[in-house]
Design an enzyme around this catalytic site. Structure first.
Site, mmCIF file in Angstrom:
data_model
loop_
_atom_site.group_PDB
_atom_site.id
_atom_site.type_symbol
_atom_site.label_atom_id
_atom_site.label_comp_id
_atom_site.label_asym_id
_atom_site.label_seq_id
_atom_site.Cartn_x
_atom_site.Cartn_y
_atom_site.Cartn_z
ATOM 1 N N CYS A 1 -124.000 18.605 39.497
ATOM 2 C CA CYS A 1 -122.737 18.731 40.198
ATOM 3 C C CYS A 1 -122.986 19.174 41.636
ATOM 4 C CB CYS A 1 -121.756 19.709 39.560
ATOM 5 S SG CYS A 1 -121.338 19.283 37.870
ATOM 6 N N ARG B 1 -126.654 14.963 43.069
ATOM 7 C CA ARG B 1 -126.651 16.020 42.070
ATOM 8 C C ARG B 1 -125.792 15.670 40.857
ATOM 9 N NH1 ARG B 1 -128.256 20.916 44.724
ATOM 10 N NH2 ARG B 1 -127.287 22.108 43.089
ATOM 11 N N TRP C 1 -121.539 15.969 37.225
ATOM 12 C CA TRP C 1 -122.409 15.513 36.133
ATOM 13 C C TRP C 1 -121.790 16.098 34.874
ATOM 14 C CZ3 TRP C 1 -125.367 17.472 32.157
ATOM 15 C CH2 TRP C 1 -126.258 16.565 31.562
ATOM 16 N N ASN D 1 -119.437 24.443 39.060
ATOM 17 C CA ASN D 1 -120.755 24.059 38.524
ATOM 18 C C ASN D 1 -121.132 25.066 37.461
ATOM 19 O OD1 ASN D 1 -121.053 22.102 40.415
ATOM 20 N ND2 ASN D 1 -122.743 23.079 41.511
ATOM 21 N N GLY D 2 -121.774 24.589 36.394
ATOM 22 C CA GLY D 2 -122.234 25.519 35.358
ATOM 23 C C GLY D 2 -121.548 25.223 34.041
ATOM 24 N N GLU E 1 -146.023 10.797 32.503
ATOM 25 C CA GLU E 1 -145.134 10.578 33.645
ATOM 26 C C GLU E 1 -144.743 9.099 33.751
ATOM 27 O OE1 GLU E 1 -143.379 12.361 35.420
ATOM 28 O OE2 GLU E 1 -142.946 11.223 37.226
ATOM 29 N N LYS F 1 -140.907 7.908 33.671
ATOM 30 C CA LYS F 1 -140.314 7.110 34.743
ATOM 31 C C LYS F 1 -139.704 5.829 34.168
ATOM 32 C CE LYS F 1 -140.753 9.381 38.418
ATOM 33 N NZ LYS F 1 -140.331 10.486 37.571
ATOM 34 N N GLU G 1 -136.433 6.652 32.307
ATOM 35 C CA GLU G 1 -135.288 7.072 33.110
ATOM 36 C C GLU G 1 -134.791 5.991 34.059
ATOM 37 O OE1 GLU G 1 -137.874 9.937 36.117
ATOM 38 O OE2 GLU G 1 -135.786 10.391 35.789
ATOM 39 N N HIS H 1 -153.532 8.861 14.336
ATOM 40 C CA HIS H 1 -152.874 9.868 13.502
ATOM 41 C C HIS H 1 -151.402 9.540 13.280
ATOM 42 C CE1 HIS H 1 -156.550 12.195 13.661
ATOM 43 N NE2 HIS H 1 -156.620 11.748 14.905
ATOM 44 N N LYS I 1 -130.028 14.897 39.742
ATOM 45 C CA LYS I 1 -131.265 15.359 40.374
ATOM 46 C C LYS I 1 -131.566 16.817 40.063
ATOM 47 C CE LYS I 1 -134.641 14.856 43.358
ATOM 48 N NZ LYS I 1 -135.745 14.084 42.792
HETATM 49 C C1 F6R Z 1 -137.791 12.980 36.610
HETATM 50 C C2 F6R Z 1 -137.309 14.172 37.263
HETATM 51 C C3 F6R Z 1 -137.016 15.356 36.427
HETATM 52 C C4 F6R Z 1 -137.360 16.653 37.172
HETATM 53 C C5 F6R Z 1 -136.931 17.861 36.340
HETATM 54 C C6 F6R Z 1 -137.323 19.163 36.990
HETATM 55 O O1 F6R Z 1 -138.063 11.970 37.523
HETATM 56 O O2 F6R Z 1 -137.120 14.203 38.452
HETATM 57 O O3 F6R Z 1 -137.685 15.285 35.216
HETATM 58 O O4 F6R Z 1 -138.726 16.683 37.413
HETATM 59 O O5 F6R Z 1 -135.552 17.827 36.163
HETATM 60 O O6 F6R Z 1 -136.726 19.314 38.244
HETATM 61 P P1 F6R Z 1 -137.260 20.353 39.281
HETATM 62 O O7 F6R Z 1 -138.594 19.903 39.739
HETATM 63 O O8 F6R Z 1 -136.251 20.349 40.372
HETATM 64 O O9 F6R Z 1 -137.346 21.679 38.578
#
Ligand code: F6R
Length: 617
Positions: free
Chosen positions: A2, A27, A78, A104-105, A490, A494, A497, A513, A612
């Site tokens: 948010c 956000r 969000w 927010n929250g 990773e 990626k 997502e 396994h 984000k």
């Molecule tokens: C994936 C991504 C998230 C962040 C995670 C932690 O591409 O960006 O998995 O890495 O939400 O966020 P931060 O680094 O801001 O604590």
């Protein structure tokens, strides 16, 4: 999670609120809305709950300028409580029409508060938890409270972390903001004509570079040209603004089709920037001036716990592997949402290293607070200075990648890895595990990192062809070993997502396994297998997948003539010291997910259901 933006000034707030929301939209983009106090003193609210189109639809809806006013609040959502639709969009108004709030929250006791309000005759319009705040504040204002007192009183009834902004028809010149706990930051700033408040510094930069960050337990009133800070008991707080180094242009897309493409391309600079002032190539030395631990303290560290979430957890895993191998200190990386609740054994001899680009991730902050109360020395590796994590940690190690807007982390992962690699070298040298000659060799290798990463960007064309093929699969498996395991994880994250393809990351040794049962022509496997001590083991894993009819793509080292005989697709990355291999294998993983997302028509900057900054647990 948010985004909030608020304005109090002399100009029409409506277009300014829309612009402010554009800066914080990353956000959360489930809905967008604004409330302004119009010329007659009434609150006008316009909102749209149209998923990714919300903000552009809102901008269009207010473009006729029928709604105007010089004071207002805005929000991008969000969704946590209640589906994505118009009525659940913020801001929310009190039923008496006196107040509008954006929040927010998560209000953990919202059902209890809602029942109480419903019993006393309030009719709820939305399914959100946030609406209770609107009614609580509205009632207090109706019974004579100032907006600030009403917001503080309402927040005191709420369990959970909260950041809220509010306007009232009774005090049409001001906006009140309040922060309790860690539900995202609130930053304020002013110039002669206006005062602004937002969840992110970047939204304030068109107005001022002098900003004040609210601490948890603080409330602020903004009014044209004025910012007043108080604690929750109403005592004024005096705090000088700080001059932020963030820059507005850096957070624009420029000529790139997506922020993610821009941020992938910026990675050589991000690596370089993370090394600035730390790596001295001429003298062959490396230091982390921000880690002001006494030398003797280095020897007393008997364990390192690295923590983070998502991509930052993968960077932390890389950090654990490199710290353990270079500095010979037992090191583990752990998901913060697990660490915070499992009552771990942490003490003054445990070095805790949190990795969080935003410095705002709720679970990471909670794990950090736990470590602080256990008396552990603590460092945070992060992008956004001024964020809450810097106030919990003893040492802040900025990664200096430049603000990342694309929801999927790319340049911040590589810059975090660069910083962690340097931390490993500093710990190793501080403990006397490596001497100056070895450090010189490592520095010589690290000096090549920016150009190695730049070379991998040139693989775009090959990776794009592979992406077209992988976009035909519904299931993908990613395999790696050792320092390549976090890269495989990773890569899978990626792909999930961005392309919404089911992708599993696994240690290659784990295959037999259970995972082997999935192998077959329906699932393709992406393997990270650069030339190192584990290469032969990886070749065996590749053959095992092939033997079961699986299609295999391998990220391998330039000059490798063997892998092409067993794999279906090979992407060759530059040859480099093993210590640096995770950097050169990471980049094609990112490009692969980006290109696959494009092949499937997804929006890589705004993946569904994500935001984000994850300020709720
Ligand atoms: C994936 C991504 C998230 C962040 C995670 C932690 O591409 O960006 O998995 O890495 O939400 O966020 P931060 O680094 O801001 O604590």
């Amino acid at each position: 999670m948010c985004g909030i933006f608020a304005y109090a000034g002399t100009e029409n707030a409506v277009p300014l609120l829309i612009e402010g929301l554009r800066s914080v939209e990353y956000r959360g983009y489930d809905s967008a809305g604004i409330s302004v106090i119009d010329g007659s003193g009434a609150i006008q609210t316009v909102k749209r709950g149209d998923h990714k189109s919300s903000l552009s639809n809102l901008a269009e809806a207010v473009s006729d300028r029928r709604v105007s006013g010089t004071v207002g609040i805005g929000h991008t959502r969000w969704a946590t409580h209640g589906e994505v639709n118009h009525t659940n969009s913020h801001p929310h108004s009190s039923s008496n029409g006196l107040v509008s709030i954006a929040h927010n929250g998560i209000i953990e006791n919202f059902l209890e508060l809602k029942d109480e309000l419903v019993d006393s005759g309030v009719e709820f319009r939305s399914d959100t938890d946030s609406e209770v705040l609107a009614h609580l504040v509205g009632r207090a204002v109706e019974s004579g409270s100032s907006l600030r007192d009403a917001v503080v009183a309402a927040a005191s009834r709420v369990k959970g972390n909260t950041a809220v902004v509010a306007v009232s028809a009774n005090e049409p010149e001001i906006v009140v903001g309040l922060r309790v706990g860690n539900a995202g930051g609130i930053v304020v700033g002013k110039n002669d004509d206006s005062a602004v408040m937002a969840s992110d510094t970047i939204a304030l930069l068109p107005y001022t570079s002098e900003v004040i960050y609210l601490e948890p337990g603080e409330v602020v009133e903004i009014e044209q040209g004025k910012v007043r800070l108080f604690d929750l008991d109403g005592s004024p707080i005096s705090r000088e603004p700080i001059v932020t180094a963030q820059n507005f242009e850096a957070a624009q897309k420029g000529n790139y089709p997506h922020f993610m493409a821009k941020e992938i391309a910026e990675q050589p600079d991000a690596v370089q920037s993370a090394m600035r002032g730390r790596v001295d190539i001429a003298s062959g030395t490396l230091s982390l001036p921000e880690l002001s631990l006494e030398r003797e303290h280095f020897g007393s560290i008997d364990r390192v716990i690295l923590t983070g979430m998502g991509t930052s957890l993968h960077a932390a895993m890389f950090g654990a592997s490199v710290i353990e191998s270079l500095a010979r200190i037992p090191s583990i990386a752990e998901n913060s949402s697990e660490l915070r609740y499992r009552n771990p054994v942490i003490g003054p001899s445990t070095l805790v290293v949190a990795v969080t680009q935003s410095g705002e991730t709720a679970d990471t902050l909670a794990a950090m607070e736990h470590a602080r109360s256990a008396g552990a020395p603590q460092a945070v590796v992060l992008e956004l200075e001024g964020s809450q994590a810097t106030r919990i940690a003893d040492f802040t190690l900025p990664i200096r990648a430049g603000q990342e807007i694309g929801v999927a982390s790319t340049k911040t992962m590589i810059a975090s890895m660069t910083t962690l690699l340097q931390l490993a070298v500093v710990l190793a040298e501080g403990r006397g595990v490596v001497g100056s000659v070895q450090v010189e060799k490592i520095v010589e290798a690290i000096a090549e990192l920016p150009s190695l990463v730049a070379t991998t960007l040139g693989l775009n064309g090959q990776v794009s062809k592979l992406a077209t093929r992988l976009s035909e699969f519904e299931d993908l498996l990613y395999l790696g070993r050792g320092a390549q395991l976090p890269i495989a994880l990773e890569g899978a994250l990626k792909m999930k997502e961005l392309a919404y393809i089911h992708a599993e990351g696994y240690p290659a040794g784990e295959m037999k396994h259970g995972v082997n049962a999935l192998l077959g022509p329906e699932m393709a496997t992406v393997v990270s297998a650069p030339k190192n001590d584990l290469y032969e083991k990886m070749l065996s894993n590749i053959s095992e997948v092939k033997a079961r009819g699986g299609e295999v793509a391998v990220i391998a080292t330039e000059g490798d003539e063997i892998v092409g005989r067993v794999a279906d697709h090979v992407i060759l990355v530059p040859d480099c010291p093993e210590l640096l291999q995770p950097f050169v294998t990471l980049v094609p993983m990112q490009i692969l997910a980006y290109e696959t997302a494009l092949a499937l028509g997804r929006d890589p900057d705004k993946p569904r259901n994500l935001a984000k900054t994850v300020t709720v647990e």
